[in-house]
Design a protein around this motif. Sequence first.
Motif, PDB file in Angstrom:
ATOM      1  N   HIS A 116      -4.209  27.814  68.724  1.00 26.28           N
ATOM      2  CA  HIS A 116      -3.941  26.827  69.767  1.00 26.28           C
ATOM      3  C   HIS A 116      -5.193  26.007  70.063  1.00 26.28           C
ATOM      4  CE1 HIS A 116      -2.234  24.979  73.301  1.00 26.28           C
ATOM      5  NE2 HIS A 116      -3.284  25.366  74.005  1.00 26.28           N
TER       6      HIS A 116
ATOM      7  N   SER B 158      -5.688  23.529  67.161  1.00 27.58           N
ATOM      8  CA  SER B 158      -4.745  22.409  67.192  1.00 27.58           C
ATOM      9  C   SER B 158      -5.047  21.487  68.372  1.00 27.58           C
ATOM     10  CB  SER B 158      -3.313  22.907  67.269  1.00 27.58           C
ATOM     11  OG  SER B 158      -3.082  23.562  68.490  1.00 27.58           O
ATOM     12  N   ARG B 159      -5.479  22.041  69.485  1.00 24.95           N
ATOM     13  CA  ARG B 159      -5.841  21.220  70.648  1.00 24.95           C
ATOM     14  C   ARG B 159      -7.048  20.342  70.336  1.00 24.95           C
ATOM     15  NH1 ARG B 159      -4.137  21.450  76.321  1.00 24.95           N
ATOM     16  NH2 ARG B 159      -5.521  19.948  77.260  1.00 24.95           N
ATOM     17  N   LYS B 160      -8.044  20.946  69.659  1.00 19.06           N
ATOM     18  CA  LYS B 160      -9.244  20.202  69.293  1.00 19.06           C
ATOM     19  C   LYS B 160      -8.904  19.087  68.309  1.00 19.06           C
ATOM     20  CE  LYS B 160     -12.669  22.890  68.767  1.00 19.06           C
ATOM     21  NZ  LYS B 160     -13.589  23.875  68.211  1.00 19.06           N
TER      22      LYS B 160
ATOM     23  N   GLU C   9      -7.152  16.267  70.213  1.00 24.99           N
ATOM     24  CA  GLU C   9      -8.091  15.472  71.002  1.00 24.99           C
ATOM     25  C   GLU C   9      -8.921  14.556  70.111  1.00 24.99           C
ATOM     26  OE1 GLU C   9     -10.248  18.330  73.282  1.00 24.99           O
ATOM     27  OE2 GLU C   9      -8.600  18.647  74.694  1.00 24.99           O
TER      28      GLU C   9
END
Length: 117
Positions: free
Chosen positions: A44, A47-49, A52
């Motif tokens: 997670h 994927s968040r990085k 962004e």
Amino acid sequence: MMAFTATQFAILALVLVAGWFLGLASHPGGRKWRDRYAAERDAHATSRKDAEARIATEKSRQIELERENARLRGAAPVTAQTIAPRTVAPGARPVARPAYPAGERRGWFEFGPRTAV
């Protein structure tokens, strides 16, 4: 209806506690679940990085396009005076050529001459 005696209640309680202990003894522990949770947390975060970073790239691209749009709004319009006249060299052949030689018209799928109807 049958009534339970004190001995039967004690046996039920003992079986309940024995079931709890048997379940705890046969339980694989929390390691598997902790490992899965850690892997999911890391996935997670990755994927968040990535999301962004993609958003930041898109924002910079949007800013670049807005600058280009503002520059084009301020540019002089294209008119007939700003376009250079097109000159053809003497003796130059035309770029396009006919689909078939003059006087010969082929039939369907180029199999042979078409007959007059």
